[in-house]
Design a protein around this motif. Sequence first.
Motif, short mmCIF file in Angstrom:
data_model
loop_
_atom_site.label_atom_id
_atom_site.label_comp_id
_atom_site.label_asym_id
_atom_site.label_seq_id
_atom_site.Cartn_x
_atom_site.Cartn_y
_atom_site.Cartn_z
N LEU A 119 0.83 -1.20 0.00
CA LEU A 119 0.00 0.00 0.00
C LEU A 119 0.86 1.25 0.00
CD1 LEU A 119 -2.74 -1.08 2.60
CD2 LEU A 119 -2.73 -1.38 0.11
N VAL A 120 1.96 1.23 0.76
CA VAL A 120 2.86 2.39 0.80
C VAL A 120 3.45 2.66 -0.58
CG1 VAL A 120 5.01 3.28 1.79
CG2 VAL A 120 3.39 2.05 3.25
N VAL A 121 3.79 1.59 -1.31
CA VAL A 121 4.30 1.75 -2.67
C VAL A 121 3.27 2.47 -3.53
CG1 VAL A 121 4.92 0.52 -4.79
CG2 VAL A 121 5.90 -0.18 -2.61
N ARG A 122 2.01 2.10 -3.38
CA ARG A 122 0.95 2.74 -4.17
C ARG A 122 0.87 4.24 -3.84
NH1 ARG A 122 -3.35 -0.77 -5.49
NH2 ARG A 122 -4.45 1.10 -6.24
N VAL A 123 1.02 4.58 -2.57
CA VAL A 123 0.96 5.99 -2.17
C VAL A 123 2.16 6.75 -2.75
CG1 VAL A 123 1.00 7.59 -0.22
CG2 VAL A 123 -0.35 5.49 -0.07
N LEU A 124 3.35 6.18 -2.63
CA LEU A 124 4.55 6.84 -3.16
C LEU A 124 4.46 7.02 -4.67
CD1 LEU A 124 7.34 5.10 -1.05
CD2 LEU A 124 6.70 7.52 -0.97
N ASN A 125 3.96 6.01 -5.36
CA ASN A 125 3.81 6.12 -6.81
C ASN A 125 2.79 7.20 -7.18
OD1 ASN A 125 5.70 4.17 -7.27
ND2 ASN A 125 4.27 2.55 -7.76
N GLY A 126 1.73 7.30 -6.38
CA GLY A 126 0.75 8.35 -6.62
C GLY A 126 1.36 9.73 -6.44
N LEU A 127 2.23 9.87 -5.44
CA LEU A 127 2.87 11.16 -5.21
C LEU A 127 3.86 11.49 -6.32
CD1 LEU A 127 3.48 11.10 -1.35
CD2 LEU A 127 1.78 12.41 -2.63
N MET A 128 4.49 10.47 -6.90
CA MET A 128 5.40 10.72 -8.01
C MET A 128 4.66 11.31 -9.20
SD MET A 128 8.53 8.07 -8.53
CE MET A 128 7.86 6.63 -7.77
N GLN A 129 3.45 10.86 -9.42
CA GLN A 129 2.65 11.41 -10.52
C GLN A 129 2.22 12.84 -10.21
OE1 GLN A 129 -0.27 8.71 -12.39
NE2 GLN A 129 0.41 7.19 -10.90
N PHE A 130 2.04 13.12 -8.92
CA PHE A 130 1.61 14.46 -8.51
C PHE A 130 2.78 15.45 -8.52
CE2 PHE A 130 1.05 17.51 -4.95
CZ PHE A 130 -0.03 18.22 -5.45
N ASP A 131 3.92 15.04 -7.97
CA ASP A 131 5.07 15.95 -7.86
C ASP A 131 6.35 15.13 -7.89
OD1 ASP A 131 6.90 17.92 -7.37
OD2 ASP A 131 6.20 18.41 -5.34
N PHE A 132 6.77 14.73 -9.09
CA PHE A 132 7.95 13.88 -9.20
C PHE A 132 9.19 14.57 -8.63
CE2 PHE A 132 11.74 12.20 -11.10
CZ PHE A 132 11.53 10.83 -11.13
N SER A 158 9.91 -2.94 -5.90
CA SER A 158 10.44 -2.74 -7.25
C SER A 158 9.53 -1.82 -8.07
CB SER A 158 10.62 -4.07 -7.96
OG SER A 158 9.38 -4.74 -8.10
N GLU A 159 8.21 -1.87 -7.80
CA GLU A 159 7.28 -1.03 -8.54
C GLU A 159 7.61 0.45 -8.34
OE1 GLU A 159 3.27 -1.96 -7.62
OE2 GLU A 159 3.52 -4.12 -7.93
N TYR A 160 8.10 0.78 -7.16
CA TYR A 160 8.47 2.17 -6.88
C TYR A 160 9.61 2.60 -7.79
CZ TYR A 160 10.56 6.15 -4.50
OH TYR A 160 11.10 7.38 -4.22
N PHE A 161 10.62 1.73 -7.94
CA PHE A 161 11.77 2.09 -8.77
C PHE A 161 11.43 2.05 -10.25
CE2 PHE A 161 13.69 0.83 -4.76
CZ PHE A 161 14.54 1.91 -4.54
N VAL A 162 10.53 1.16 -10.65
CA VAL A 162 10.08 1.17 -12.03
C VAL A 162 9.39 2.50 -12.33
CG1 VAL A 162 8.47 0.12 -13.68
CG2 VAL A 162 9.88 -1.34 -12.21
N SER A 163 8.58 2.97 -11.40
CA SER A 163 7.92 4.27 -11.57
C SER A 163 8.95 5.39 -11.58
CB SER A 163 6.91 4.50 -10.44
OG SER A 163 5.90 3.52 -10.45
N LEU A 164 9.93 5.29 -10.70
CA LEU A 164 10.98 6.31 -10.62
C LEU A 164 11.72 6.43 -11.95
CD1 LEU A 164 12.29 8.19 -8.44
CD2 LEU A 164 14.00 6.40 -8.10
N LEU A 165 11.87 5.30 -12.63
CA LEU A 165 12.59 5.28 -13.91
C LEU A 165 11.69 5.59 -15.09
CD1 LEU A 165 14.65 2.06 -13.15
CD2 LEU A 165 15.64 4.32 -13.56
N SER A 166 10.39 5.76 -14.84
CA SER A 166 9.44 5.92 -15.94
C SER A 166 8.75 7.27 -15.96
CB SER A 166 8.37 4.81 -15.87
OG SER A 166 8.96 3.54 -15.83
N PHE A 167 8.59 7.91 -14.80
CA PHE A 167 7.74 9.10 -14.72
C PHE A 167 8.46 10.40 -15.06
CE2 PHE A 167 4.62 7.09 -11.46
CZ PHE A 167 4.04 6.41 -12.50
#
Length: 544
Positions: A119-132, A158-167
């Motif tokens: 769940l924390v990963v989902r929140v962090l990924n959501g914040l990356m979309q809001f303010d990378f 790993s989903e967090y880092f995939v998002s970090l490398l994609s957004f």
Amino acid sequence: QAMSFSFSPISETLSQEGGCTLEDLLDLDDVVVEARNLSEELVAYLATDEMVKKLLSFVLDDPADDATLDVQMRYPVVCMEVLTSGVDEIATKLMEPENLQRLFTFWKPTEINVLLANLVVRVLNGLMQFDFDGIFDALKESPEYLTYILNHFETSASEYFVSLLSFHTDVVNVQQFLIESNFVPQLYSLFDLENSAKHSDVSQSIREVLLSVHFSDPLFLSFTDSEHITVLLGHMMDSKNPSALRYATRLFSTLLTATRVSMEVEYLSEEDDTPSLSTKIDPLADISELPPFLVQLCKEAPTLVKVIETPLEKKMLLQNKDSITPFGPGRLAILQLYDDLFSLNIMCVQKEIVSSGLFNAAFELLFAYPMNNVCHRIVELLFVHFIEQTGQMAQTKFLKESNLATKLIETHDKYKDTKEKPEFLPFIYNITISLVFSASNNNEVDAFLAQVDGWVEYSDFIHEYQEASTPDPMAPTAQEEESFLPDDDEEPSDHAYNEGHDLDEEDLEMDDDENLSALNDADDYSFELGEVFFTKRENEAYVY
């Protein structure tokens, strides 16, 4: 903003006598929908410092042992959905330093709640979309956050880092930060003996990150860096750490897949004949010109061959009380790895592997594990792929050094008059069929085989075997055999047509398969998963 009607359950709850609690809202089925619809009164209630902290607490804090099921399961999920619902006012609150710190330090303990971690990963990924930029700046200011998350790659981190490398558009900058933060060495260190229980999840997570970058990207090159690969190989070669061999080998297969794709010439369109990739490796390249990880895999081939040749120390006791040595996942992983290596079709790589003794060791596995047709299939593929992908000179040299033709003939002669045929014999014949086909297109190979004692007679038998094994095109198909087809309203498992067939999606759930023969194991079990490495007989045994 969407209009919120006064008679909605949300409005009624917010205006109820005695006040409303966060839990009251979380009990409502439409709280997430209303949040996504930007209900003014709901947003006004939730987007406060106090409520955002409470929402975060349900996502971050382990519930008490005596907590209700809602507190343990429902509330954390609903809170995550609310926090990631696209409400800017809530996201702005989450980006405050204190809340970001809570999200990142969640990962600091050695043991964490895996459900909450997802769940924390989902929140962090959501914040990356809001303010990378805000999230990335927080990482750069506190690089220890990176280590906290990396230590829990058995979760969905790993989903967090995939998002970090994609957004972010400046991917190189992100990759450079990860490289400078020792991202790859920290990941490879997770294959140490202490983390053996996590190796499977860690391997899969790293592969997901690998697949998110390009072959020529700096981060990919860091994964293949000689120094880093040496660390990974060190864990793989530790005899006390067998799961590292099993799961780290999969990473090499992923690296090989990326390398193979990079070698394929792609075109931007049907009309454009300009290659879109410039990273192609010359098949005739010297070994010193190859990526470091390929060089090291070739160098380690003799050591890995010894692993193949060495029986496992543990034994398995079958239901009939016979004791057998299991084939083991390590052997399967090594054979798959070198089969992948051959697919690159690089001559110096093929030469190094042939000289390592791999093929002799693989051939002997057929006799060492006569009931394991997962073993038989991977050995067959290893030989067939090599024969199909090498040139005339390489094939002839291989045949001379391996003495393969004579071994095939001797195996056939040994069992041709026996009533009970070994289960690996069809795989021996498949290897021969590939060799016969190669000889028909390769004069040098054909001339060499013609000189092998007994080859002419054996190849005649193989032609007859092929003809006998080829279905008659005029014979009725299974669909035409009405007596074996179930009625439309009949359950498939109740009909004779399905008797003895494994209909389960899970290969180990074989209640409907009473045939314990290994003849179809290799078809049932996925090499990619690599989880099932015993025959049905072996699966029903237990280790002592």
